[in-house]
Motif scaffolding. Structure first.
Motif, PDB file in Angstrom:
ATOM      1  N   LYS A  36       0.281  -0.268   1.220  1.00  0.00           N
ATOM      2  CA  LYS A  36       1.409  -0.809   0.461  1.00  0.00           C
ATOM      3  C   LYS A  36       0.941  -1.899  -0.501  1.00  0.00           C
ATOM      4  O   LYS A  36       1.377  -1.965  -1.645  1.00  0.00           O
ATOM      5  CB  LYS A  36       2.466  -1.384   1.407  1.00  0.00           C
ATOM      6  CG  LYS A  36       3.278  -0.344   2.123  1.00  0.00           C
ATOM      7  CD  LYS A  36       4.303  -0.992   3.022  1.00  0.00           C
ATOM      8  CE  LYS A  36       5.067   0.027   3.826  1.00  0.00           C
ATOM      9  NZ  LYS A  36       6.045  -0.605   4.725  1.00  0.00           N
ATOM     10  N   PHE A  37       0.060  -2.763  -0.009  1.00  0.00           N
ATOM     11  CA  PHE A  37      -0.462  -3.836  -0.855  1.00  0.00           C
ATOM     12  C   PHE A  37      -1.231  -3.272  -2.043  1.00  0.00           C
ATOM     13  O   PHE A  37      -1.077  -3.738  -3.176  1.00  0.00           O
ATOM     14  CB  PHE A  37      -1.358  -4.765  -0.028  1.00  0.00           C
ATOM     15  CG  PHE A  37      -1.971  -5.863  -0.833  1.00  0.00           C
ATOM     16  CD1 PHE A  37      -1.215  -6.954  -1.220  1.00  0.00           C
ATOM     17  CD2 PHE A  37      -3.300  -5.799  -1.217  1.00  0.00           C
ATOM     18  CE1 PHE A  37      -1.777  -7.969  -1.968  1.00  0.00           C
ATOM     19  CE2 PHE A  37      -3.870  -6.801  -1.968  1.00  0.00           C
ATOM     20  CZ  PHE A  37      -3.106  -7.896  -2.343  1.00  0.00           C
ATOM     21  N   PHE A  38      -2.056  -2.267  -1.804  1.00  0.00           N
ATOM     22  CA  PHE A  38      -2.834  -1.647  -2.877  1.00  0.00           C
ATOM     23  C   PHE A  38      -1.918  -1.002  -3.904  1.00  0.00           C
ATOM     24  O   PHE A  38      -2.106  -1.175  -5.115  1.00  0.00           O
ATOM     25  CB  PHE A  38      -3.789  -0.612  -2.289  1.00  0.00           C
ATOM     26  CG  PHE A  38      -4.605   0.100  -3.327  1.00  0.00           C
ATOM     27  CD1 PHE A  38      -5.660  -0.537  -3.950  1.00  0.00           C
ATOM     28  CD2 PHE A  38      -4.302   1.406  -3.694  1.00  0.00           C
ATOM     29  CE1 PHE A  38      -6.416   0.115  -4.912  1.00  0.00           C
ATOM     30  CE2 PHE A  38      -5.036   2.055  -4.650  1.00  0.00           C
ATOM     31  CZ  PHE A  38      -6.102   1.410  -5.257  1.00  0.00           C
ATOM     32  N   ASN A  39      -0.910  -0.272  -3.456  1.00  0.00           N
ATOM     33  CA  ASN A  39       0.008   0.388  -4.384  1.00  0.00           C
ATOM     34  C   ASN A  39       0.779  -0.634  -5.223  1.00  0.00           C
ATOM     35  O   ASN A  39       0.955  -0.457  -6.427  1.00  0.00           O
ATOM     36  CB  ASN A  39       0.980   1.286  -3.628  1.00  0.00           C
ATOM     37  CG  ASN A  39       0.311   2.533  -3.109  1.00  0.00           C
ATOM     38  OD1 ASN A  39      -0.731   2.938  -3.597  1.00  0.00           O
ATOM     39  ND2 ASN A  39       0.908   3.142  -2.093  1.00  0.00           N
ATOM     40  N   LYS A  40       1.220  -1.708  -4.591  1.00  0.00           N
ATOM     41  CA  LYS A  40       1.978  -2.723  -5.308  1.00  0.00           C
ATOM     42  C   LYS A  40       1.086  -3.460  -6.302  1.00  0.00           C
ATOM     43  O   LYS A  40       1.489  -3.713  -7.436  1.00  0.00           O
ATOM     44  CB  LYS A  40       2.582  -3.714  -4.322  1.00  0.00           C
ATOM     45  CG  LYS A  40       3.610  -4.611  -4.923  1.00  0.00           C
ATOM     46  CD  LYS A  40       4.320  -5.407  -3.853  1.00  0.00           C
ATOM     47  CE  LYS A  40       5.464  -6.182  -4.452  1.00  0.00           C
ATOM     48  NZ  LYS A  40       6.202  -6.926  -3.444  1.00  0.00           N
ATOM     49  N   SER A  41      -0.133  -3.787  -5.906  1.00  0.00           N
ATOM     50  CA  SER A  41      -1.021  -4.501  -6.811  1.00  0.00           C
ATOM     51  C   SER A  41      -1.445  -3.616  -7.988  1.00  0.00           C
ATOM     52  O   SER A  41      -1.567  -4.107  -9.113  1.00  0.00           O
ATOM     53  CB  SER A  41      -2.246  -5.024  -6.062  1.00  0.00           C
ATOM     54  OG  SER A  41      -2.986  -3.947  -5.532  1.00  0.00           O
TER      55      SER A  41
END
Length: 56
Positions: free
Chosen positions: A8-13
């Motif tokens: 989730k963090f990777f997709n959002k960043s």
């Protein structure tokens, strides 16, 4: 759980980076065009070809 959070963090960043990319690239291009006239590079004024290209 950690794998889901990191995904989730990777997709959002990546979404934020892709939205900011045009502004970042524009700033880098302006900086590069203006750095040719920098006193550190030994050029007190821009080259004539650059003066003809930039009309501002």
């Amino acid at each position: 759980m950690l794998k889901e959070y990191s995904k989730k963090f990777f997709n959002k960043s990546m979404r934020v980076i892709m939205c900011a990319m045009p502004a970042i690239l524009t700033a880098l291009l302006v900086f590069h065009a203006n750095s040719t006239a920098c006193l550190i590079n030994g050029q007190p004024e821009p080259p004539k070809a650059l003066k003809n290209y930039r009309k501002f």
